[in-house]
Design a protein around this motif. Sequence first.
Motif, PDB file in Angstrom:
ATOM      1  N   VAL A   1       0.824  -1.088  -0.066  1.00 12.70           N
ATOM      2  CA  VAL A   1       0.042  -0.036   0.107  1.00 12.70           C
ATOM      3  C   VAL A   1       0.782   1.213   0.012  1.00 12.70           C
ATOM      4  O   VAL A   1       0.655   2.380  -0.746  1.00 12.70           O
ATOM      5  CB  VAL A   1      -0.920  -0.011   1.138  1.00 12.70           C
ATOM      6  CG1 VAL A   1      -1.517   1.497   1.437  1.00 12.70           C
ATOM      7  CG2 VAL A   1      -1.878  -1.189   1.078  1.00 12.70           C
TER       8      VAL A   1
ATOM      9  N   TRP B   1       1.216   4.072  -2.999  1.00 11.85           N
ATOM     10  CA  TRP B   1       1.190   5.500  -2.644  1.00 11.85           C
ATOM     11  C   TRP B   1       2.431   6.360  -3.235  1.00 11.85           C
ATOM     12  O   TRP B   1       2.045   7.298  -3.674  1.00 11.85           O
ATOM     13  CB  TRP B   1       0.940   5.660  -1.180  1.00 11.85           C
ATOM     14  CG  TRP B   1       0.775   7.079  -0.758  1.00 11.85           C
ATOM     15  CD1 TRP B   1       0.085   8.197  -0.860  1.00 11.85           C
ATOM     16  CD2 TRP B   1       1.986   7.552   0.094  1.00 11.85           C
ATOM     17  NE1 TRP B   1       0.145   9.208  -0.405  1.00 11.85           N
ATOM     18  CE2 TRP B   1       1.368   9.029   0.571  1.00 11.85           C
ATOM     19  CE3 TRP B   1       2.969   7.436   0.938  1.00 11.85           C
ATOM     20  CZ2 TRP B   1       2.202   9.882   1.137  1.00 11.85           C
ATOM     21  CZ3 TRP B   1       3.766   8.095   1.669  1.00 11.85           C
ATOM     22  CH2 TRP B   1       3.215   9.581   1.956  1.00 11.85           C
TER      23      TRP B   1
ATOM     24  N   GLY C   1       2.165   6.815  -6.816  1.00 10.21           N
ATOM     25  CA  GLY C   1       1.063   7.855  -6.781  1.00 10.21           C
ATOM     26  C   GLY C   1       1.950   9.146  -7.069  1.00 10.21           C
ATOM     27  O   GLY C   1       1.629  10.092  -7.698  1.00 10.21           O
TER      28      GLY C   1
ATOM     29  N   ALA D   1      -3.568   1.918  -9.498  1.00  9.39           N
ATOM     30  CA  ALA D   1      -2.787   1.929  -8.093  1.00  9.39           C
ATOM     31  C   ALA D   1      -4.020   2.027  -6.939  1.00  9.39           C
ATOM     32  O   ALA D   1      -3.772   0.887  -6.286  1.00  9.39           O
ATOM     33  CB  ALA D   1      -1.739   2.969  -7.881  1.00  9.39           C
ATOM     34  N   PRO D   2      -4.675   2.961  -6.955  1.00 12.71           N
ATOM     35  CA  PRO D   2      -5.929   2.776  -6.115  1.00 12.71           C
ATOM     36  C   PRO D   2      -6.816   1.543  -6.052  1.00 12.71           C
ATOM     37  O   PRO D   2      -7.105   1.095  -5.058  1.00 12.71           O
ATOM     38  CB  PRO D   2      -6.714   4.011  -6.432  1.00 12.71           C
ATOM     39  CG  PRO D   2      -6.658   4.515  -7.698  1.00 12.71           C
ATOM     40  CD  PRO D   2      -5.153   3.869  -8.088  1.00 12.71           C
TER      41      PRO D   2
ATOM     42  N   ILE E   1      -4.709  -0.899  -4.302  1.00 10.66           N
ATOM     43  CA  ILE E   1      -4.473  -0.645  -2.863  1.00 10.66           C
ATOM     44  C   ILE E   1      -5.934  -1.170  -2.064  1.00 10.66           C
ATOM     45  O   ILE E   1      -5.943  -1.759  -1.101  1.00 10.66           O
ATOM     46  CB  ILE E   1      -4.343   0.874  -2.789  1.00 10.66           C
ATOM     47  CG1 ILE E   1      -3.073   1.278  -3.040  1.00 10.66           C
ATOM     48  CG2 ILE E   1      -4.622   1.251  -1.258  1.00 10.66           C
ATOM     49  CD1 ILE E   1      -2.890   2.858  -2.845  1.00 10.66           C
TER      50      ILE E   1
ATOM     51  N   THR F   1      -6.545   3.617   4.135  1.00  8.99           N
ATOM     52  CA  THR F   1      -5.739   3.467   3.035  1.00  8.99           C
ATOM     53  C   THR F   1      -6.113   4.518   1.806  1.00  8.99           C
ATOM     54  O   THR F   1      -5.238   5.056   0.925  1.00  8.99           O
ATOM     55  CB  THR F   1      -5.429   2.035   2.105  1.00  8.99           C
ATOM     56  OG1 THR F   1      -6.671   1.421   1.840  1.00  8.99           O
ATOM     57  CG2 THR F   1      -4.926   1.111   3.303  1.00  8.99           C
ATOM     58  N   MET F   2      -7.459   4.517   1.620  1.00  9.77           N
ATOM     59  CA  MET F   2      -7.765   5.496   0.737  1.00  9.77           C
ATOM     60  C   MET F   2      -7.723   7.072   0.840  1.00  9.77           C
ATOM     61  O   MET F   2      -7.259   7.839   0.018  1.00  9.77           O
ATOM     62  CB  MET F   2      -9.387   5.395   0.239  1.00  9.77           C
ATOM     63  CG  MET F   2      -9.819   3.964  -0.629  1.00  9.77           C
ATOM     64  SD  MET F   2      -9.244   4.023  -2.192  1.00  9.77           S
ATOM     65  CE  MET F   2      -7.506   3.042  -1.867  1.00  9.77           C
TER      66      MET F   2
ATOM     67  N   TRP G   1      -4.064   7.270   0.192  1.00 12.70           N
ATOM     68  CA  TRP G   1      -3.666   7.545  -1.254  1.00 12.70           C
ATOM     69  C   TRP G   1      -4.086   8.712  -1.719  1.00 12.70           C
ATOM     70  O   TRP G   1      -3.711   9.451  -2.801  1.00 12.70           O
ATOM     71  CB  TRP G   1      -4.805   6.543  -2.078  1.00 12.70           C
ATOM     72  CG  TRP G   1      -4.837   6.861  -3.595  1.00 12.70           C
ATOM     73  CD1 TRP G   1      -5.815   7.452  -4.301  1.00 12.70           C
ATOM     74  CD2 TRP G   1      -3.841   6.632  -4.359  1.00 12.70           C
ATOM     75  NE1 TRP G   1      -5.528   7.352  -5.594  1.00 12.70           N
ATOM     76  CE2 TRP G   1      -4.441   7.128  -5.742  1.00 12.70           C
ATOM     77  CE3 TRP G   1      -2.560   6.083  -4.362  1.00 12.70           C
ATOM     78  CZ2 TRP G   1      -3.490   7.073  -6.788  1.00 12.70           C
ATOM     79  CZ3 TRP G   1      -1.784   6.150  -5.387  1.00 12.70           C
ATOM     80  CH2 TRP G   1      -2.273   6.544  -6.769  1.00 12.70           C
TER      81      TRP G   1
ATOM     82  N   PHE H   1      -1.698  11.819  -2.258  1.00 13.04           N
ATOM     83  CA  PHE H   1      -0.407  11.922  -3.310  1.00 13.04           C
ATOM     84  C   PHE H   1      -0.116  12.933  -3.827  1.00 13.04           C
ATOM     85  O   PHE H   1       0.969  13.321  -4.092  1.00 13.04           O
ATOM     86  CB  PHE H   1      -0.609  10.460  -3.994  1.00 13.04           C
ATOM     87  CG  PHE H   1      -1.485  10.690  -5.178  1.00 13.04           C
ATOM     88  CD1 PHE H   1      -0.881  10.946  -6.454  1.00 13.04           C
ATOM     89  CD2 PHE H   1      -2.683  10.573  -5.141  1.00 13.04           C
ATOM     90  CE1 PHE H   1      -1.694  11.104  -7.523  1.00 13.04           C
ATOM     91  CE2 PHE H   1      -3.718  10.735  -6.111  1.00 13.04           C
ATOM     92  CZ  PHE H   1      -3.093  10.977  -7.372  1.00 13.04           C
TER      93      PHE H   1
ATOM     94  N   TYR I   1     -12.419   4.653 -10.284  1.00 11.11           N
ATOM     95  CA  TYR I   1     -11.121   5.404 -10.317  1.00 11.11           C
ATOM     96  C   TYR I   1     -10.874   6.090 -11.792  1.00 11.11           C
ATOM     97  O   TYR I   1     -10.475   7.142 -11.786  1.00 11.11           O
ATOM     98  CB  TYR I   1     -10.101   4.550  -9.915  1.00 11.11           C
ATOM     99  CG  TYR I   1     -10.317   4.338  -8.125  1.00 11.11           C
ATOM    100  CD1 TYR I   1     -10.208   5.332  -7.699  1.00 11.11           C
ATOM    101  CD2 TYR I   1     -10.083   2.800  -8.185  1.00 11.11           C
ATOM    102  CE1 TYR I   1     -10.371   4.695  -6.251  1.00 11.11           C
ATOM    103  CE2 TYR I   1     -10.236   2.355  -6.777  1.00 11.11           C
ATOM    104  CZ  TYR I   1     -10.349   3.662  -5.922  1.00 11.11           C
ATOM    105  OH  TYR I   1     -10.635   3.030  -4.499  1.00 11.11           O
TER     106      TYR I   1
END
Length: 406
Positions: A23, A27, A30, A130-131, A134, A146-147, A150, A153, A350
């Motif tokens: 994760v 990040w 990102g 990436a997200p 994640i 975690t969001m 993210w 970034f 996303y």
Amino acid sequence: MAITANEGKVSQQSTQSTSWLAVILLWVAGIAAAMQFAKFSISYNQVLNHYQIEPALAGASLSIVGVVGLIFGVTAGIIANKVGYFRVLIGALFVGAIMSFLQSLLPSFEWILLSRLLEGFSQLGVVVAAPTIIALLSAPHHKSLTMGLWGTFFGVAFAISGWAGNEILANYDLSGLYFSHALFILFIALVLLFVLDKNESRYRSELPSSGESYVSKLMSIYRNPRTLLPCVVFLFYTCTLVSLLTYLPNFIEDANLTATLQIVLPLVSTTGTFLAGAISQYWLPPQRVAVIAYIGLGVGALLLMLNPVSELHLCAIFGLMIFSAGLIPGAALSLIPRLARNSYEQGNGYGLIAQLGNLGATVGPPLYAAVIAFSGIDGLAIVALIACGFGGLASFLVGRLKPASE
């Protein structure tokens, strides 16, 4: 400390645990992708001087990266699910590294523009893949957290670029800046190639292909409220925040205070974004966080219209508005894995958030600039209130949808 193969490889683990190493590395990927914007932002004047071009062309070299996301955001989500999120992520990072290396050679400006166009596809690939990965590598009790991480970034990339990037630019000129970015993005691509599980079934939807046409897939994405509504919440944030960060400091007459605000306000926004992820994880559902954030932003806009008596009062109101706006992306990004029923919907979410985010960032600044020229800070406040109304409504409607886990 070196990472061994057994320690570093993300395997087919239970969804009840979070792959924190992966994760954090995603990040960082990102951040590396967002630096594709930041490196040309901080080197704008040097690009003008080196290539002896019109400011409009230099501006195009900055904005063309975002235009790709504006046009192809949803398409990227569809392609990533078909090709595989791991392949898209690693391929996008390698393309980004190659483009930065080419830029470090300082070719003709036509080649710079072409490289920036390709960087746009690289950046889009990262922010779609990436997200999604994640979210898939995060335990249910960590997804909002975690969001939220993210969501920081972009601000972190600009903060690092303003600090280290300007130092590199001062000592090694344009070539050094772009070459250092090439090394950074190549490094994170190689690390992720080693750390992430290469089994694409880990990251792709298990739903069989529906056989729908491309246009039908696009229309179904736009019609799906689980995909659309979090992105509309995000749209009115990007429309507003970019404009507030650009124009609010200009209402302060003290030059030193203005310079301080230009550094502090982006950090306040980034703090709000991460905090929104934590709040969404442990205290309030993300749609309520978004509603509260839009209310806070609206209160700040109303206070602006009361003609604050001092610049310190103005700064406090600016801080309230920017902090409230910063909460919104953390909430919006947390909504996507909360509502999506599979990785296909997550990837589409996303992709659409990249598209609508770029739309807001493109439309917002000229709209606010025109209104400010006509009616000053009151005009800015009125447009912000309108954005709060629509964004708050979208946040309320999201709350009427059941989470995918229910």
